[in-house]
Design an enzyme around this catalytic site. Structure first.
Site, short mmCIF file in Angstrom:
data_model
loop_
_atom_site.label_atom_id
_atom_site.label_comp_id
_atom_site.label_asym_id
_atom_site.label_seq_id
_atom_site.Cartn_x
_atom_site.Cartn_y
_atom_site.Cartn_z
CE LYS B 175 -1.91 -1.36 3.72
NZ LYS B 175 -2.74 -1.47 5.08
CB THR B 207 -4.44 8.47 7.93
OG1 THR B 207 -3.52 8.98 8.97
CG2 THR B 207 -4.63 9.68 6.92
N GLY B 209 -6.51 4.25 11.50
CA GLY B 209 -7.51 2.94 10.99
C GLY B 209 -7.41 2.86 9.63
CB THR B 210 -6.08 4.39 6.41
OG1 THR B 210 -4.96 4.60 7.10
CG2 THR B 210 -6.93 5.67 6.38
N GLY B 211 -5.29 1.47 7.34
CA GLY B 211 -4.80 0.28 6.95
C GLY B 211 -5.87 -0.95 7.28
CB CYS B 212 -7.99 -1.67 10.39
SG CYS B 212 -6.77 -1.64 11.73
#
Lengths: 260, 260
Positions: B175, B207, B209-212
């Site tokens: 990502k 941003t 928690g964007t990965g989760c």
């Protein structure tokens, strides 16, 4: 306008139908930003509870302190708290942070009959947490246990509601109870008096997490600024519809439809 | 038709923006029935992580066993798992239950720089969990850490993606990474080859928690039966929109809009 924040202080149900998972789904459904402080970890599914592990009170307090100072909630709900020590820790925290509605769902026993609150913790609940409550939402069994008696009929439920208001809770909503007429009726007792909330009783096995889901919907509507009686009517209608349109998952007492 | 079931195996973020809370909100958003096995409890808000408590591996396994036999998932996502012992327990469980997509989000460090995975656990991740993965979703930092190097540019990211596929993961999605041109680009490497997923880079502080949230959206789309490449494109568009319409909550790195 940011969404109102709703916080649940509750146990975890990995199967997603009850506990903080049901609360978060319900908050989300009604446009509230959901937060959750975990009190205990259950292993369960629609057929039973296989394990319960309580968290240390310092872990629960650390979660509450972290979220409260940065993301102050518009309404707070408590679910399964699990022990007298945990209840005293949570109540001690909330006692110094009044100012938003507190919905106390006095979870004691899961739908499968698994005890989630030891008897010595019941006193901690009535002494420390109920006096802070804007509304307490026991079912018949819980209303009996909290008032040292048994609730067998609507007259018992009414007596228990008044006894629970005497602990200092601003309002009491005693849920359900099967009438012989196919109706169920919740009883709300608040400062204005009594309100009966009748509904058709559904013949459904999908009642896993209905207590959590009802209290979470009530919390969401209070976070959105609705008065208690209107919030209760809306929450009851939502849960009725959520049971009626349950997705049919699991081999036992299945979850309701949190999109309802 | 009941909704597809999506299971996350992840840490708890009480502030609701990341971890299993973000996963459940995202699953719900896309019509998947969400379940969550908790691995660790964080105390955090949009400004930082103040505490992390790992659960015992037997507690995590009890949750997985309870839900799997009764509510078999259509897709599984892993997030923060927290230790080598927990990773080995989770991987051991999943190794005997193949057959649905497994999305591994190798969470190592929170957005505030708090380490959520000790270094000795990185090897457990690459040895035991990645070989089971349908897709792994590291950011540049995680891709570097997992391959024993550093990812500074798109060429490094591409090399890391191929190295990660060599562990046995069916696909790797590296990502982001900030380009000088105001674009960000994710790189997906799967059995068919490479797919670049470019997007405008948003100048946003929201941003958390964007990965989760991205990995949860990917999981939801795979649970709904979409092919990986289509699921990845949809998940990326969702997260972009979720950041762009963030609700503006908290004093630090705020959560995204999970209703987006």
């Amino acid at each position: 306008m940011p969404p109102p924040i709703a916080l649940t202080i509750a146990g975890s149900d990995p199967s997603g139908g009850a506990g903080l998972q049901a609360d978060l789904k319900t908050f989300h459904r009604f446009g509230c930003y959901g937060m959750s402080a975990v009190t205990l970890i259950t292993a369960q599914n629609t057929q039973g509870v296989s394990r319960v592990d309580l968290l240390d009170p310092t872990v629960v307090l650390a979660q509450l302190e972290a979220v409260w100072c940065d993301l102050p909630p518009a309404a707070v709900k408590t679910g399964a708290i699990g022990s007298a020590a945990l209840i005293e820790a949570v109540a001690g925290f909330l006692a110094t942070r009044r100012g938003c509605p507190l919905i106390v769902d006095p979870v004691m026993i899961s739908k499968h009959g698994h005890r989630l609150l030891p008897e010595d913790a019941v006193r901690a609940l009535t002494e420390h947490l109920l006096p802070l409550a804007s509304v307490v939402t026991p079912n018949w069994h819980e209303a009996g246990a909290l008032t040292g008696g048994l609730v067998h009929n609507h007259a018992d439920a009414r007596r228990a509601a008044y006894a629970l208001r005497a602990t200092g809770a601003a309002a009491v909503l005693v849920k359900g109870g099967a009438g012989h007429d196919g109706l169920s009726a919740d009883l709300l007792v608040d400062a204005e008096g009594e309100l009966e909330l009748p509904a058709l009783r559904l013949a459904s096995r999908a009642t896993h997490g209905t207590g959590c889901t009802f209290a979470a919907a009530l919390t969401a509507h209070l976070a959105l600024g609705q008065p208690l009686r209107e919030a209760a009517i809306r929450a009851k209608a939502f849960v009725h519809h959520a049971i009626a349109t349950a997705p049919g998952l699991g081999g036992g007492v299945g979850p309701v439809n949190h999109w309802a």
